[in-house]
Write a protein that holds these residues in place. Structure first.
Motif, short mmCIF file in Angstrom:
data_model
loop_
_atom_site.label_atom_id
_atom_site.label_comp_id
_atom_site.label_asym_id
_atom_site.label_seq_id
_atom_site.Cartn_x
_atom_site.Cartn_y
_atom_site.Cartn_z
N LEU A 10 0.81 -1.21 0.00
CA LEU A 10 0.00 0.00 0.00
C LEU A 10 0.84 1.26 0.00
N VAL A 11 2.02 1.18 0.60
CA VAL A 11 2.88 2.35 0.70
C VAL A 11 4.21 2.04 0.03
N PRO A 12 4.30 2.22 -1.28
CA PRO A 12 5.52 1.83 -1.98
C PRO A 12 6.74 2.57 -1.44
N VAL A 13 7.86 1.88 -1.40
CA VAL A 13 9.09 2.52 -0.95
C VAL A 13 9.53 3.51 -2.02
N ALA A 14 9.76 4.77 -1.62
CA ALA A 14 10.21 5.77 -2.57
C ALA A 14 11.63 5.46 -3.03
N ALA A 15 11.91 5.75 -4.29
CA ALA A 15 13.27 5.52 -4.79
C ALA A 15 14.24 6.41 -4.05
N LEU A 16 15.39 5.87 -3.70
CA LEU A 16 16.38 6.65 -2.96
C LEU A 16 16.95 7.75 -3.85
N GLY A 17 16.95 8.96 -3.30
CA GLY A 17 17.51 10.09 -4.03
C GLY A 17 19.03 10.04 -3.99
N SER A 18 19.67 10.69 -4.95
CA SER A 18 21.13 10.73 -4.94
C SER A 18 21.62 11.59 -3.80
N LEU A 19 22.73 11.18 -3.20
CA LEU A 19 23.29 11.88 -2.05
C LEU A 19 24.45 12.76 -2.49
N THR A 20 24.52 13.94 -1.88
CA THR A 20 25.63 14.82 -2.16
C THR A 20 26.65 14.68 -1.06
N GLY A 21 27.77 15.32 -1.21
CA GLY A 21 28.78 15.31 -0.16
C GLY A 21 28.33 16.12 1.02
N CYS A 22 29.14 16.08 2.10
CA CYS A 22 28.77 16.77 3.33
C CYS A 22 29.34 18.17 3.43
N SER A 23 30.09 18.62 2.43
CA SER A 23 30.68 19.95 2.50
C SER A 23 29.61 21.02 2.37
N MET A 24 29.71 22.08 3.19
CA MET A 24 28.77 23.19 3.12
C MET A 24 29.46 24.47 2.65
N ALA A 67 15.30 8.71 7.73
CA ALA A 67 16.36 8.20 8.60
C ALA A 67 17.49 7.56 7.78
N ASN A 68 17.13 6.77 6.77
CA ASN A 68 18.13 6.07 5.97
C ASN A 68 19.01 7.03 5.17
N GLU A 69 18.45 8.17 4.80
CA GLU A 69 19.21 9.16 4.03
C GLU A 69 19.68 10.30 4.92
N GLY A 70 19.50 10.17 6.22
CA GLY A 70 19.91 11.20 7.15
C GLY A 70 20.32 10.58 8.47
N MET A 71 19.83 11.17 9.57
CA MET A 71 20.20 10.69 10.90
C MET A 71 18.96 10.41 11.73
N ARG A 72 19.02 9.30 12.46
CA ARG A 72 17.97 8.95 13.42
C ARG A 72 18.52 9.19 14.83
N PHE A 73 17.73 9.92 15.61
CA PHE A 73 18.08 10.13 17.01
C PHE A 73 17.34 9.11 17.86
N ASP A 74 18.08 8.34 18.65
CA ASP A 74 17.47 7.32 19.48
C ASP A 74 17.13 7.82 20.88
N ASN A 75 17.64 9.00 21.24
CA ASN A 75 17.40 9.51 22.58
C ASN A 75 16.93 10.96 22.54
N CYS A 76 15.86 11.20 21.78
CA CYS A 76 15.25 12.53 21.77
C CYS A 76 14.05 12.51 22.70
N TYR A 77 13.97 13.50 23.58
CA TYR A 77 12.93 13.55 24.60
C TYR A 77 12.22 14.89 24.60
N LYS A 408 25.64 12.70 7.16
CA LYS A 408 25.95 11.46 6.47
C LYS A 408 24.76 10.52 6.52
N ALA A 409 24.43 9.93 5.40
CA ALA A 409 23.26 9.04 5.32
C ALA A 409 23.42 7.83 6.21
N GLY A 410 22.30 7.45 6.82
CA GLY A 410 22.26 6.20 7.57
C GLY A 410 22.91 6.25 8.93
#
Length: 558
Positions: A10-24, A67-77, A408-410
């Protein structure tokens, strides 16, 4: 077919977008383009209902993508696990007693500084779309379209730039339509910041038409603590009114009213009076029928037909099977969790729709995308639904952030973070000086260093809940949570402490406060608690909350 496969269809997985470098760093000496900011917030969506957090109940591929293309926080309150106060903390970056919105019955003072105002002043085009729930009109937004009050799932009413309108359709879809329309019509010469806030999956968990009955044939695993008897904790757990067994409304929550019972005429002008009466008579099932009838009568005849078919089997079971005790609790739990998860499916779909649109117009990787909730929620743990407590299921909230230019992804971070950290993080990335009054900390050092915890990072998060006596009767309390321990003080009409060793007691069942082997831990935690109360200027919490419950004549309301 198992529930995971069904949900994924029912909820198709979206295609992963291309990732750029981390330089700002800017290229060719051109001014660096400021990032767009989108804050996606749901109401009462807990980590137990998100697959990237390890949920065994549902697959949420589009939320997982963040989360997979970014960061997941496990201890956000959250600093106060209830809707309006949490929203005020996010807007201001300040604790409830500082921003003035400690309780849902109050009115948010929109004249104070907020991060959308600061972004707007620095050249951002700003929007607030969806659930506001602060009893005031938004300030600091070029466009706003907010649900009235808690909002309705079907044919919801909005207040849009001051004008009230009713929209046809399902609320999660409508909010996303409005969000995409704002981006389509934006001033492309400016960066934009949008608060994209959903009603779902707030009580009473009404799924979209396409998801009605989707889990009817699925039996979900029960939480370990569904039949908790609260014998190892104090009064607050025993006296609260959020038990699935005793405090869910048969009609409103469990949807067991027949089409004939729902067909009665209902005068919308009476809704406000009925809702006020519910505060005083919160456990009366008759109001539940009235509320469900009002929501049902917002549907079209075709929508009602789908609804009736989806709930027919449930109604028959309830009225023909003689259930009691644990059997009845288990049955109620299944109905509750089926509706909660089905309501969540539309959120996942629509988040995917927004991500795909941003990718299509080339703005995905230049946008800081945040997914969070106003707090967590009990999905049957300790036999409860709702939130408010400092216990893990509702104090902890999901937080995923995608921004490939800096993250950084993931990656996964264990850093102790709070919802008051969101505002300074956005200001930091936008290049705006963070006001000294903001009490949160920018998460940018964590985000840019693969989730690693800086040396000077906080050792504990602080919490304070005020709304008592009121809905669900959760007593006032405050406390701290470190990486391993949690210390809670219940006060006002109670005065006792709880200490939990989260490493050895993940379900928070065994209060070790006062036990000799935890004497040193207890002393250290108490010292840290008082230090944080000084830091956050919450040095007399009891007096602050008592003042709220006094009337104009100074008499205590309760």
């Amino acid at each position: 077919m198992n529930r995971h496969a069904l949900s994924s269809m029912l909820v198709p997985v979206a295609a992963l977008g291309s990732l750029t470098g981390c330089s700002m760093k800017p290229k060719d000496n051109k001014p660096e383009k400021k990032p767009n900011i989108i804050v996606i917030m749901t109401d009462d969506h807990t980590t137990q209902g998100i697959s990237c957090y390890g949920s065994q109940l549902i697959q949420t591929p589009n939320l997982d993508r963040i989360a997979n293309e970014g960061m997941r926080f496990d201890n956000c309150y959250v600093s106060n696990a209830i809707s309006g106060p949490s929203r005020a903390c996010i807007l201001t970056g300040k604790m409830s007693h500082i921003n003035g919105f400690t309780d849902n019955s109050q009115t948010f003072n929109g004249d104070q500084e907020t991060f959308p105002k600061l972004l707007q002043k620095s050249g951002y085009q700003t929007a607030m779309i969806g659930k506001w729930h602060l009893n005031s009109d938004p300030q600091g937004f070029d466009f706003w379209s907010i649900l009235l009050g808690q909002g309705e799932y079907y044919s919801p009413d909005f207040k849009e730039n001051g004008k009230e309108i009713r929209e046809k359709g399902y609320v999660t879809d409508i909010i996303t339509d409005k969000a995409i329309k704002f981006i389509e019509n934006r001033d492309t010469s400016k960066p934009f910041a949008m608060l994209y806030y959903h009603k779902a999956p707030h009580r009473n968990w009404m799924p979209a038409q396409r998801h009605l009955g989707i889990y009817n044939d699925i039996t979900f695993p029960e939480p370990e603590t569904l039949f908790d008897d609260y014998s190892t904790r104090g009064r607050a757990a025993k006296e609260t009114m959020m038990e699935i067994a005793n405090h869910m409304w048969n009609d409103w929550d469990l949807k067991i009213a027949t089409p004939e019972e729902l067909a009665g005429e209902y005068d919308d002008t009476r809704a406000a009076d009925i809702n006020k009466a519910e505060v005083a008579r919160a456990n009366q099932q008759s109001n539940g029928l009235q509320q469900l009838r009002a929501a049902y009568n917002r549907m079209t005849p075709e929508e009602k037909e789908v609804w009736n078919k989806a709930y027919a089997k449930r109604i028959e079971e309830f009225r023909t099977k003689e259930m009691k005790g644990k059997e009845l609790i288990s049955w109620k739990y299944q109905q509750y969790i089926r509706d909660y998860l089905a309501t969540t499916l539309a959120v996942d779909e629509n988040v995917g729709r927004l991500l795909d649109y941003l990718e299509q117009i080339g703005e995905l990787d230049n946008t800081i995308i945040v997914y969070t909730s106003d707090q967590g929620f009990f999905l049957g743990e300790h036999g409860w639904f709702d939130k408010r407590f400092m216990y893990e299921e509702c104090q902890r909230t999901p937080l995923m952030i995608r921004y490939p230019k800096a993250i950084k992804a993931g990656t996964v971070s264990k850093a102790l973070s709070m919802n008051i950290d969101f505002a300074p993080t956005f200001l930091d990335f936008a290049g705006i000086e963070i006001p000294k009054e903001i009490q949160g900390r920018s998460l940018r050092p964590v985000l840019e260093h693969e989730g690693n915890i800086p040396e000077n990072w906080r050792k504990a998060v602080y919490y304070h809940y005020y709304e008592y006596p009121s809905w669900h009767m959760v007593k006032r309390h405050y406390g701290i949570r470190t990486e391993r321990y949690k210390l809670i003080h219940f006060y006002n009409d109670a005065d006792y402490w709880e200490l939990f060793d989260m490493q050895n007691d993940k379900n928070e069942l065994n209060n070790v406060y006062g036990k000799p082997e935890y004497k040193k831990v207890q002393e250290d935690m108490t010292k840290l608690l008082y230090e944080l109360q000084q830091e956050y200027k919450d040095t007399d919490p009891t007096e602050q909350t008592i003042q709220f419950f006094k009337g104009d004549d100074g008499a205590n309301k309760h």
